[in-house]
Structure formats: structure tokens, C-alpha cells
Design an enzyme around this catalytic site. Structure first.
Site, mmCIF file in Angstrom:
data_model
loop_
_atom_site.group_PDB
_atom_site.id
_atom_site.type_symbol
_atom_site.label_atom_id
_atom_site.label_comp_id
_atom_site.label_asym_id
_atom_site.label_seq_id
_atom_site.Cartn_x
_atom_site.Cartn_y
_atom_site.Cartn_z
ATOM 1 N N LYS A 1 0.823 -1.234 0.000
ATOM 2 C CA LYS A 1 0.000 0.000 0.000
ATOM 3 C C LYS A 1 0.842 1.262 0.000
ATOM 4 C CE LYS A 1 0.685 -1.915 4.022
ATOM 5 N NZ LYS A 1 0.182 -2.838 4.994
ATOM 6 N N LYS A 38 -3.459 3.416 2.953
ATOM 7 C CA LYS A 38 -4.630 2.616 2.548
ATOM 8 C C LYS A 38 -5.797 3.525 2.172
ATOM 9 C CE LYS A 38 -3.193 -1.221 5.470
ATOM 10 N NZ LYS A 38 -3.122 -1.690 6.863
HETATM 11 P P1 NAP Z 1 8.017 -9.359 5.974
HETATM 12 O O1 NAP Z 1 7.490 -10.390 6.900
HETATM 13 O O2 NAP Z 1 9.043 -8.408 6.463
HETATM 14 O O3 NAP Z 1 8.598 -10.135 4.683
HETATM 15 C C1 NAP Z 1 9.258 -9.474 3.654
HETATM 16 C C2 NAP Z 1 9.862 -10.521 2.729
HETATM 17 O O4 NAP Z 1 10.440 -9.855 1.613
HETATM 18 C C3 NAP Z 1 10.978 -11.334 3.379
HETATM 19 O O5 NAP Z 1 10.905 -12.679 2.955
HETATM 20 C C4 NAP Z 1 12.264 -10.694 2.825
HETATM 21 O O6 NAP Z 1 13.315 -11.611 2.643
HETATM 22 C C5 NAP Z 1 11.790 -10.222 1.457
HETATM 23 N N1 NAP Z 1 12.508 -9.026 1.020
HETATM 24 C C6 NAP Z 1 12.436 -7.789 1.549
HETATM 25 N N2 NAP Z 1 13.250 -6.937 0.866
HETATM 26 C C7 NAP Z 1 13.809 -7.669 -0.114
HETATM 27 C C8 NAP Z 1 14.741 -7.372 -1.141
HETATM 28 N N3 NAP Z 1 15.258 -6.143 -1.296
HETATM 29 N N4 NAP Z 1 15.109 -8.371 -1.978
HETATM 30 C C9 NAP Z 1 14.615 -9.634 -1.814
HETATM 31 N N5 NAP Z 1 13.723 -9.968 -0.857
HETATM 32 C C10 NAP Z 1 13.331 -9.002 -0.019
HETATM 33 O O7 NAP Z 1 6.841 -8.476 5.364
HETATM 34 P P2 NAP Z 1 5.288 -8.818 5.333
HETATM 35 O O8 NAP Z 1 4.683 -8.484 6.635
HETATM 36 O O9 NAP Z 1 5.067 -10.152 4.746
HETATM 37 O O10 NAP Z 1 4.782 -7.684 4.310
HETATM 38 C C11 NAP Z 1 5.018 -7.767 2.938
HETATM 39 C C12 NAP Z 1 4.200 -6.702 2.226
HETATM 40 O O11 NAP Z 1 2.820 -6.925 2.482
HETATM 41 C C13 NAP Z 1 4.466 -5.275 2.666
HETATM 42 O O12 NAP Z 1 4.257 -4.411 1.572
HETATM 43 C C14 NAP Z 1 3.384 -5.024 3.707
HETATM 44 O O13 NAP Z 1 3.070 -3.663 3.842
HETATM 45 C C15 NAP Z 1 2.241 -5.775 3.078
HETATM 46 N N6 NAP Z 1 1.200 -6.248 3.989
HETATM 47 C C16 NAP Z 1 1.529 -6.893 5.135
HETATM 48 C C17 NAP Z 1 0.528 -7.408 5.946
HETATM 49 C C18 NAP Z 1 0.816 -8.139 7.221
HETATM 50 O O14 NAP Z 1 -0.115 -8.489 7.932
HETATM 51 N N7 NAP Z 1 2.061 -8.405 7.559
HETATM 52 C C19 NAP Z 1 -0.813 -7.245 5.563
HETATM 53 C C20 NAP Z 1 -1.107 -6.561 4.364
HETATM 54 C C21 NAP Z 1 -0.097 -6.085 3.588
HETATM 55 P P3 NAP Z 1 14.012 -12.341 3.909
HETATM 56 O O15 NAP Z 1 12.951 -13.207 4.487
HETATM 57 O O16 NAP Z 1 15.141 -13.139 3.322
HETATM 58 O O17 NAP Z 1 14.459 -11.258 4.839
HETATM 59 N N1 HSE Z 2 0.876 -3.417 9.346
HETATM 60 C C1 HSE Z 2 -0.403 -3.523 8.737
HETATM 61 C C2 HSE Z 2 -1.470 -3.521 9.804
HETATM 62 C C3 HSE Z 2 -0.495 -4.790 7.938
HETATM 63 O O1 HSE Z 2 -1.140 -3.708 10.984
HETATM 64 O O2 HSE Z 2 -2.627 -3.313 9.465
HETATM 65 C C4 HSE Z 2 -1.777 -4.873 7.137
HETATM 66 O O3 HSE Z 2 -1.769 -3.964 6.096
#
Ligand code: NAP
Ligand code: HSE
Length: 430
Positions: free
Chosen positions: A104, A204
């Protein structure tokens, strides 16, 4: 056969892989396609993963392995961040690959540019998971409510912030402990400042405004306040008046102008929005044909968010099954969206909660009431709390509708008075 290249194997990437493994049968039955992940891009190949990918999946640290692989039809960007993610998505689109993203922040900053590029190549750029986690709000606005003129949106759009406020309210946890729990549960952004300072909610909201009103609202035009100013004392005082404090995103159209904000807001406890707890999100949409609707579900976490990503993969499959299908990524036929005319924040009107911290002297209540009256702010309820010891006491006022400019002027005036001990706390009331 649809082959995915997955960029990111963290919280959301793991959720997606788990869903694809565990629900493969139903996904295949619904799409008629064998969907598989060919390659996963990560930073650290040695890191231990929460989920084990299928044995044939290849891991890489090189984005070229996704972008240049002719076998990969779709790049799913779940890395987060701006520059690397934008470069990957742009290169993937130029290479003729459809893109799905949950990012987002990137969409709020560069969404129009990326959707224009996708449209110019006839490709899908889907982003259901970018707003409100597992709640299907993107598809709802783009498709299910497509016949409506949307009048208003109110949402709890950040799972971390809602988790913290809920835990502070119901379990009386302190802020830092609740934040740590939200991080451990995978709800928080890589930099949780975005969650607690309201910025993630603003990202968002900007995405939702485009889908709902067909206008591009600049991120820097959204007044944003986070939850770091919300104290246990305000939560308790609000509760005594029958309210919960929630971090609300709001947008509405008034005479062709759009008013938008993100701020902690008092919500009457009888409203559904007040009952949204933990990592749950909710979005209330008012359409001129449908009336009000409300969607509620988990706004963050691995499989809730993975469910939204997978919904995009399946929607893509449905489009690809129709020869010549034109992906409408914006809900407005991919035409460039006009800039929103912005209703200035100081013209915004709502009821308000004020907590003045004052010395307990005769005449203080009268002086505050006089200042409010002079700014045309009408008081609905007032209470002074304290032990009558003559030290710093909170005085709480709830007001009728008042303009934000008058509220700001009143606070400036009262905070300059000699009896004021600490800056006044003020939140709007829904
Ligand atoms: P996360 O747990 O920090 O995972 C990020 C992943 O991306 C990790 O596997 C990391 O690799 C990889 N990565 C990051 N930078 C990289 C790079 N430069 N090159 C290659 N790989 C890279 O993040 P997340 O919570 O899953 O969130 C991912 C996205 O979804 C974000 O945009 C976030 O805003 C969005 N989002 C998250 C949630 C939520 O509930 N967490 C909900 C909605 C949207 P490594 O594992 O090797 O470090
Ligand atoms: N960090 C975000 C939240 C993940 O807590 O809502 C979902 O977009």
C-alpha cells in the site's frame, strides 16, 4: 497452468504459500488452473522459514530470476519497501507479466503511474491485500458497488493500531507491551512507526479514495494523527462517556470536494465500529444506491492477507480464461484519474472530545466555557475529575458539531492561559 514468481517469503508470502499448499484442491476446482510457485525471491537464502515451500520451488536473491523467466506469468510482490519493489514491478510489467502486490505504501505514492503502465501493456495489476488484509474491500468498491456514487467511507484500516488500542482498552496493557505482541504476531510493518503514527492507514485511505471516488488524493494532503498520543487516561474517560477510541480513516465527498483524515476518534460503544477488536479491520461504505454497508475481518496476519493475495491470483485466472479480456485495474476503465479537489482540514466539522489539564482553581471551568463560547463551540457534556487537592486535574468537555479551525483556535487560547498545566488533548467524535 499459471506460474507465479513470488517476491518475499515473510509473513504474507508464507501465508500465500500455506494457502496454495493446503487449499490447492478447491483453488484448482474454482479456477480450472494448476497454479504453482516457480521461484521465490528473498534477501537471505539461509533464513529459517515459517512454512516449507514445495520441493520444486527455486529460491533466489536475484530479481532477474523472476523478471527474465519466460515461464513466470505473474509476479507477486510481497517484499514491501519502495525502490526495490517499484523497480521489480515496473520491470515485470515491461516484461509482460501480470503483477499482484500488497504494498500500500508503494501504491499510495506511485499507484497511478504503475496502473497506467499496466494498462498500456494490457496487464493486470491487482492489489486486494493492500488494504484491510483479508477483507475484500478492493473488489467490493471496484466491482460489487460499481453502480453507486460513493458518499462516505469510514474504516479501521490498521490491524496493529487496532490491536494496541483494543489491548489497552480491554486488558489494560501498556502501549509498548501491546506493540511488541502485534509485532510478534506478524501484524506490524517492517517499521512499526507507520502503523502507530497513522501513516499506513493514510496509505490505505489514498488507495480506497481512488477506488471509491475515482479521484487521486495526494498522500501529503491527508491530515494524519497516530495513536501514540492516546493515553490510558483518555481511554478510561472516553469509556465513562460511553465511547471507545479507534484509529479511524475517513473520507467523504461534500459538494464535489473530498474531505479525508486519519485520526484517533471517539466512537459510541453501540456502533459496530466500536466493537471491532484485536487485529480486525472494518470498512463502512455509504453508496447512494446501496445505502450503508460494512465489511469486517482480519486486517493483518499471514493467512488472512494471503487469502486476499490468492483472490487476486484467482481473479487473474478468470480474466486470462477470456480471450481478449481487458483488465480494469482501477475500476474506472484504466483512464487517468483526475486530481481530487480537497476540502481543507480546517473546514471540517464534527463533535469533539477535549481534555484540559488545569490547576484546580475557582473560575477555571468558567474561563474554558467562555473561550469555547467565543469560538462558537457548544458544549454537550462536561465533567471535572480529581481529588480536590488543588493540583493538576483533568476537565473533559464533549461538544456539539464545531469547525476544526475553531477547535484549534480554542486550544491555542486555553493552552496559553496561566491555569493550564499541560497541553490540551482533543479528538473528534464520530
Ligand atoms: P516481511 O514479513 O518483512 O517479509 C518481507 C519478505 O520480503 C521477506 O521474505 C524478505 O526476505 C523479502 N525481502 C524484503 N526486501 C527484499 C529485497 N530487497 N530483496 C529480496 N527480498 C526481499 O513483510 P510482510 O509483513 O510479509 O509484508 C510484505 C508486504 O505486504 C508489505 O508491503 C506489507 O506492507 C504488506 N502487507 C503486510 C501485511 C501483514 O499483515 N504483515 C498485511 C497486508 C499487507 P528475507 O525473508 O530473506 O528477509
Ligand atoms: N501493518 C499492517 C497492519 C499490515 O497492521 O494493518 C496490514 O496492512
Amino acid at each position: 497452468m499459471l506460474r507465479l514468481g513470488l517476491a518475499g517469503f515473510g509473513t504474507v508470502g508464507s501465508g500465500l504459500v500455506r494457502i496454495l499448499l493446503e487449499n490447492h484442491e478447491i483453488i484448482t476446482a474454482r479456477t480450472g488452473q494448476d497454479i504453482s510457485i516457480k521461484t521465490i525471491l528473498v534477501r537471505d537464502l539461509a533464513k529459517k522459514r515459517a512454512v516449507t515451500a514445495a520441493p520444486e520451488v527455486r529460491f533466489t536473491t536475484n530479481p532477474d530470476d523472476l523478471v527474465n523467466d519466460p515461464d513466470i506469468d505473474v509476479v507477486v510482490e510481497l517484499m514491501g519497501g519502495i525502490d526495490t519493489a517499484k523497480s521489480l514491478i515496473t520491470r515485470a510489467l515491461h516484461a509482460g507479466k501480470h503483477v499482484i502486490t500488497a504494498n500500500k505504501h508503494l501504491l499510495a505514492l506511485h499507484g497511478p503511474e504503475l496502473t497506467a503502465l499496466a494498462a498500456s501493456r494490457g496487464l493486470g495489476l491487482f492489489f486486494e491485500a493492500s488494504v484491510a488484509g483479508g477483507i475484500p474491500i478492493v473488489q467490493t468498491l471496484r466491482e460489487s458497488l460499481g453502480a453507486n456514487r460513493i458518499e462516505r467511507l469510514v474504516g479501521i484500516l490498521n490491524g496493529t493500531a487496532n490491536y494496541i488500542l483494543s489491548e489497552m482498552t480491554t486488558s489494560h496493557l501498556d502501549f509498548a507491551t501491546a506493540l511488541k505482541q502485534a509485532k510478534d504476531l506478524g501484524y506490524a510493518e517492517a517499521d512499526p512507526t507507520y502503523d502507530i503514527e497513522g501513516l499506513d492507514t493514510a496509505h490505505k485511505l489514498v488507495v480506497l479514495i481512488r477506488l471509491a471516488f475515482g479521484r487521486d488524493f495526494p498522500l501529503q494532503g491527508v491530515p494524519v494523527r497516530g495513536i501514540t498520543q492516546v493515553t490510558q487516561m483518555d481511554i478510561e474517560l472516553a469509556r465513562e462517556f460511553g465511547y471507545r477510541i479507534k484509529l479511524l480513516a475517513q473520507a467523504r465527498e461534500l459538494d464535489g470536494r473530498i474531505e479525508a483524515s486519519v485520526q484517533p476518534t471517539l466512537v459510541k460503544y453501540t456502533y459496530l465500529l466500536a466493537r471491532v477488536g484485536g487485529n480486525f479491520n472494518a470498512v463502512r461504505v455509504e453508496g447512494n444506491a446501496v445505502g450503508p454497508i460494512m465489511l469486517h475481518g482480519q486486517g493483518a496476519g499471514d493467512t488472512p492477507t494471503g487469502s486476499a493475495v490468492m483472490a487476486d491470483v484467482m481473479a487473474l485466472c478468470r480474466g486470462l480464461a477470456v480471450p481478449g479480456w481487458r483488465f480494469d485495474n482501477t475500476g474506472f476503465g484504466n483512464k487517468p484519474l483526475p486530481q481530487a479537489e480537497i476540502l481543507p482540514a480546517e473546514e471540517s466539522v464534527s463533535m469533539h472530545y477535549f481534555r484540559f489539564s488545569v490547576a484546580d482553581h475557582p473560575g477555571v471551568m468558567a474561563a474554558i466555557s467562555k473561550s469555547m463560547a467565543e469560538h462558537d463551540i457548544s458544549i454537550a457534556q462536561a465533567v471535572q475529575k480529581g481529588d480536590m487537592s488543588g493540583s493538576d486535574v483533568p476537565i473533559v468537555f464533549l461538544t456539539h458539531n464545531a469547525k476544526a479551525a475553531a477547535v484549534a483556535a480554542t486550544i491555542r487560547e486555553i493552552d496559553a492561559m496561566s491555569f493550564t498545566v499541560r497541553p490540551t488533548v482533543q479528538f473528534p467524535i464520530l
